[in-house]
Design a protein around this motif. Structure first.
Motif, PDB file in Angstrom:
ATOM      1  N   HIS A   1       0.833  -1.203   0.000  1.00  0.00           N
ATOM      2  CA  HIS A   1       0.000   0.000   0.000  1.00  0.00           C
ATOM      3  C   HIS A   1       0.870   1.256   0.000  1.00  0.00           C
ATOM      4  N   LEU A   2       0.239   2.415   0.113  1.00  0.00           N
ATOM      5  CA  LEU A   2       0.969   3.674  -0.010  1.00  0.00           C
ATOM      6  C   LEU A   2       2.038   3.834   1.068  1.00  0.00           C
ATOM      7  N   GLY A   3       1.802   3.299   2.276  1.00  0.00           N
ATOM      8  CA  GLY A   3       2.828   3.337   3.309  1.00  0.00           C
ATOM      9  C   GLY A   3       4.042   2.511   2.927  1.00  0.00           C
ATOM     10  N   HIS A   4       3.796   1.319   2.392  1.00  0.00           N
ATOM     11  CA  HIS A   4       4.899   0.471   1.919  1.00  0.00           C
ATOM     12  C   HIS A   4       5.630   1.132   0.753  1.00  0.00           C
ATOM     13  N   GLN A   5       4.851   1.728  -0.132  1.00  0.00           N
ATOM     14  CA  GLN A   5       5.459   2.384  -1.291  1.00  0.00           C
ATOM     15  C   GLN A   5       6.376   3.530  -0.863  1.00  0.00           C
ATOM     16  N   ALA A   6       6.005   4.212   0.237  1.00  0.00           N
ATOM     17  CA  ALA A   6       6.853   5.290   0.743  1.00  0.00           C
ATOM     18  C   ALA A   6       8.198   4.742   1.204  1.00  0.00           C
ATOM     19  N   VAL A   7       8.185   3.549   1.819  1.00  0.00           N
ATOM     20  CA  VAL A   7       9.435   2.906   2.253  1.00  0.00           C
ATOM     21  C   VAL A   7      10.298   2.566   1.044  1.00  0.00           C
ATOM     22  N   ILE A   8       9.681   1.956   0.029  1.00  0.00           N
ATOM     23  CA  ILE A   8      10.433   1.566  -1.165  1.00  0.00           C
ATOM     24  C   ILE A   8      10.971   2.803  -1.890  1.00  0.00           C
ATOM     25  N   LYS A   9      10.173   3.847  -1.977  1.00  0.00           N
ATOM     26  CA  LYS A   9      10.612   5.056  -2.677  1.00  0.00           C
ATOM     27  C   LYS A   9      11.772   5.727  -1.945  1.00  0.00           C
ATOM     28  N   GLN A  10      11.712   5.746  -0.602  1.00  0.00           N
ATOM     29  CA  GLN A  10      12.821   6.326   0.151  1.00  0.00           C
ATOM     30  C   GLN A  10      14.088   5.495  -0.035  1.00  0.00           C
ATOM     31  N   ALA A  11      13.924   4.165  -0.024  1.00  0.00           N
ATOM     32  CA  ALA A  11      15.076   3.289  -0.263  1.00  0.00           C
ATOM     33  C   ALA A  11      15.634   3.495  -1.665  1.00  0.00           C
ATOM     34  N   SER A  12      14.745   3.736  -2.633  1.00  0.00           N
ATOM     35  CA  SER A  12      15.184   3.976  -4.004  1.00  0.00           C
ATOM     36  C   SER A  12      16.010   5.252  -4.100  1.00  0.00           C
ATOM     37  N   VAL A  13      15.599   6.291  -3.362  1.00  0.00           N
ATOM     38  CA  VAL A  13      16.362   7.541  -3.332  1.00  0.00           C
ATOM     39  C   VAL A  13      17.769   7.287  -2.786  1.00  0.00           C
ATOM     40  N   GLU A  14      17.839   6.530  -1.679  1.00  0.00           N
ATOM     41  CA  GLU A  14      19.141   6.204  -1.085  1.00  0.00           C
ATOM     42  C   GLU A  14      20.004   5.401  -2.061  1.00  0.00           C
ATOM     43  N   ALA A  15      19.383   4.455  -2.756  1.00  0.00           N
ATOM     44  CA  ALA A  15      20.125   3.609  -3.697  1.00  0.00           C
ATOM     45  C   ALA A  15      20.698   4.439  -4.850  1.00  0.00           C
ATOM     46  N   LYS A  16      19.881   5.358  -5.365  1.00  0.00           N
ATOM     47  CA  LYS A  16      20.356   6.202  -6.470  1.00  0.00           C
ATOM     48  C   LYS A  16      21.497   7.099  -6.008  1.00  0.00           C
ATOM     49  N   GLN A  17      21.363   7.651  -4.799  1.00  0.00           N
ATOM     50  CA  GLN A  17      22.409   8.533  -4.293  1.00  0.00           C
ATOM     51  C   GLN A  17      23.735   7.808  -4.127  1.00  0.00           C
ATOM     52  N   LYS A  18      23.679   6.547  -3.735  1.00  0.00           N
ATOM     53  CA  LYS A  18      24.902   5.779  -3.470  1.00  0.00           C
ATOM     54  C   LYS A  18      25.330   4.930  -4.654  1.00  0.00           C
ATOM     55  N   GLY A  19      24.505   4.902  -5.693  1.00  0.00           N
ATOM     56  CA  GLY A  19      24.843   4.092  -6.852  1.00  0.00           C
ATOM     57  C   GLY A  19      24.832   2.607  -6.557  1.00  0.00           C
ATOM     58  N   LEU A  20      23.886   2.176  -5.696  1.00  0.00           N
ATOM     59  CA  LEU A  20      23.805   0.771  -5.282  1.00  0.00           C
ATOM     60  C   LEU A  20      22.495   0.136  -5.735  1.00  0.00           C
ATOM     61  N   PRO A  21      22.445  -1.181  -5.874  1.00  0.00           N
ATOM     62  CA  PRO A  21      21.182  -1.864  -6.160  1.00  0.00           C
ATOM     63  C   PRO A  21      20.203  -1.686  -4.997  1.00  0.00           C
ATOM     64  N   LEU A  22      18.919  -1.690  -5.339  1.00  0.00           N
ATOM     65  CA  LEU A  22      17.856  -1.628  -4.339  1.00  0.00           C
ATOM     66  C   LEU A  22      17.380  -3.052  -4.042  1.00  0.00           C
ATOM     67  N   ALA A  23      17.546  -3.485  -2.793  1.00  0.00           N
ATOM     68  CA  ALA A  23      17.126  -4.827  -2.380  1.00  0.00           C
ATOM     69  C   ALA A  23      15.994  -4.717  -1.361  1.00  0.00           C
ATOM     70  N   VAL A  24      15.201  -5.761  -1.285  1.00  0.00           N
ATOM     71  CA  VAL A  24      14.115  -5.854  -0.308  1.00  0.00           C
ATOM     72  C   VAL A  24      14.286  -7.135   0.487  1.00  0.00           C
ATOM     73  N   LEU A  25      14.059  -7.041   1.794  1.00  0.00           N
ATOM     74  CA  LEU A  25      13.995  -8.218   2.657  1.00  0.00           C
ATOM     75  C   LEU A  25      12.544  -8.383   3.075  1.00  0.00           C
ATOM     76  N   THR A  26      11.915  -9.484   2.639  1.00  0.00           N
ATOM     77  CA  THR A  26      10.526  -9.738   2.982  1.00  0.00           C
ATOM     78  C   THR A  26      10.360 -11.216   3.319  1.00  0.00           C
ATOM     79  N   TYR A  27       9.109 -11.648   3.525  1.00  0.00           N
ATOM     80  CA  TYR A  27       8.870 -12.996   4.066  1.00  0.00           C
ATOM     81  C   TYR A  27       7.779 -13.711   3.292  1.00  0.00           C
ATOM     82  N   ASP A  28       7.839 -15.035   3.313  1.00  0.00           N
ATOM     83  CA  ASP A  28       6.891 -15.823   2.535  1.00  0.00           C
ATOM     84  C   ASP A  28       5.553 -16.002   3.228  1.00  0.00           C
TER      85      ASP A  28
END
Length: 318
Positions: free
Chosen positions: A31-58
C-alpha cells in the motif's frame, strides 16, 4: 528483479556479493505506506549508486506465534507482492521462509545475519518495523547497527486521516469498503482465480455468471454485490460480482464468487482471470423468488454501468 529465497540458516553463497540499500518489511498489500518505504530506499540507492534490495517474508509472522482457526489470507499473495515490488524498481528480493528458528533470532543476530549479512549499506523501514523478540524496533536499530550501515526510518503515511497499514486494509476489505481500500493501496484491489462451472441459475434469469474459484491464500471482500472488472486474456470486461451464499435458493449453501459480465457472451471455462474490485453496491438479500431477484439485478446493472460511464467521463477530464 532477481528473487532469492532463503531458509534459515542460509548459506553465504546464496547472497549476492554486492553492497545494497535494503528495504525491510512484510509488505502485505504494498500500500501507499509500503510504497513510501520503497521510494525512500530507491532515493538512497540512487544517491549511493547501489542496487535496491528488499527483505521480505513468505508468510506472516503470526503463523509461528499463534494458532489460526482458518487459513491465513493476504491482501497480496507472494507472487503478486513480488510483481508489485518489481514495478517499484526493486532489483533484488530476498524472501525469507518465516519459521520458528528464524523467529528465535536475537535482535543482534538478526541484524548481523540479515542486514549486515546481506551487505546492506543502508537499511530502510517503516517506523513500526520490528525484527526480533524484544527491543527489536527501529529506535534500537542504530545500536545494533554499530555504525556498519545507515538507518533510515520512514514515518507513517496517512490516507483520509487514517494511518496507512495492512491491518486497516484488511478491516476495510472485511467491511466491503473497497473504494477506501483502493485509496489506501493507490490502485484498484485485485484478486485472481479460475473460471469453473456453477449451477447455471444466472443464465435462467438472463444474467449468466462466470463462477470464479479463487486462491485459498487470497483475501476476498465481504459478502455482497460489487462493481468489478474481469481480465480475460489481455482484455478487461466490465461487470458486477456477487460474493455470497445464493440465499434466495435455499439455506446452508456454499459461499461463491459469481460475476455477470456486460455485453460479453463467450465461453470462458478454465480461464485464469483477475478481478478488479471497484465499488460495493449492496448486501446480499434473500428475495421471495426469482422474479424479485431479477428486478434487483436490473437495478444493480444500471448502477454498475453508471459507475463505469462516470469513471470514463472523469478519466476524459483528467
Amino acid at each position: 528483479m532477481e528473487v532469492i529465497k532463503l531458509h534459515h540458516p542460509y548459506r553465504s553463497e546464496e547472497i549476492k556479493d554486492t553492497d545494497v540499500v535494503l528495504a525491510m518489511g512484510f509488505f502485505d498489500g504494498v500500500h501507499l505506506g509500503h510504497q513510501a518505504v520503497i521510494k525512500q530506499a530507491s532515493v538512497e540507492a540512487k544517491q549511493k549508486g547501489l542496487p535496491l534490495a528488499v527483505l521480505t517474508y513468505d508468510q506472516h509472522a503470526s503463523i509461528v506465534f499463534k494458532q489460526h482457526t482458518s487459513r491465513l489470507t493476504y491482501l497480496t499473495r507472494l507472487e503478486k507482492k513480488l510483481a508489485l515490488l518489481a514495478d517499484l524498481g526493486v532489483d533484488i528480493a530476498y524472501v525469507v521462509n518465516f519459521t520458528s528458528q528464524f523467529a528465535a533470532l536475537t535482535p543482534q543476530d538478526f541484524v548481523d545475519q540479515y542486514i549486515v549479512g546481506l551487505h546492506a549499506k543502508v537499511a530502510v523501514a517503516g517506523y513500526d518495523h520490528t525484527y526480533g523478540p524484544s527491543s527489536a524496533d527501529m529506535a534500537h536499530l542504530p545500536g545494533y547497527a554499530k555504525n556498519r550501515f545507515k538507518v533510515v526510518e520512514v514515518p507513517a503515511v496517512t490516507i483520509n486521516g487514517t494511518e496507512g497499514a495492512s491491518r486497516h486494509g484488511r478491516e476495510l476489505l472485511a467491511n466491503g469498503d473497497v473504494m477506501a481500500l483502493n485509496q489506501l493501496l493507490g490502485r484498484t484491489y485485485e484478486t485472481s482465480g479460475t473460471v469453473v462451472h456453477g449451477e447455471a441459475r444466472g443464465r435462467e434469469m438472463g444474467y449468466p455468471t462466470a463462477n470464479i474459484e479463487t486462491h485459498s491464500e487470497e483475501r476476498l471482500p465481504a459478502v455482497g454485490i460489487y462493481v468489478v472488472e474481469l481480465k480475460i486474456g489481455d482484455v478487461w470486461q466490465a461487470g458486477m460480482a456477487s460474493i455470497g451464499y445464493n440465499v434466495t435458493f435455499g439455506d446452508n449453501r456454499p459461499k461463491t464468487l459469481e460475476i455477470n459480465l456486460f455485453d460479453f457472451k463467450e465461453q470462458i471455462y478454465g480461464e485464469a482471470v483477475i478481478v478488479r474490485w471497484h465499488k460495493y453496491l449492496r448486501s446480499e438479500v434473500k428475495f421471495t423468488g426469482m422474479p424479485a431477484l431479477i428486478e434487483q439485478l436490473k437495478l444493480d446493472e444500471l448502477a454498475s454501468r453508471r459507475y463505469f460511464r462516470e469513471k470514463e467521463g472523469n478519466n476524459d477530464v483528467i
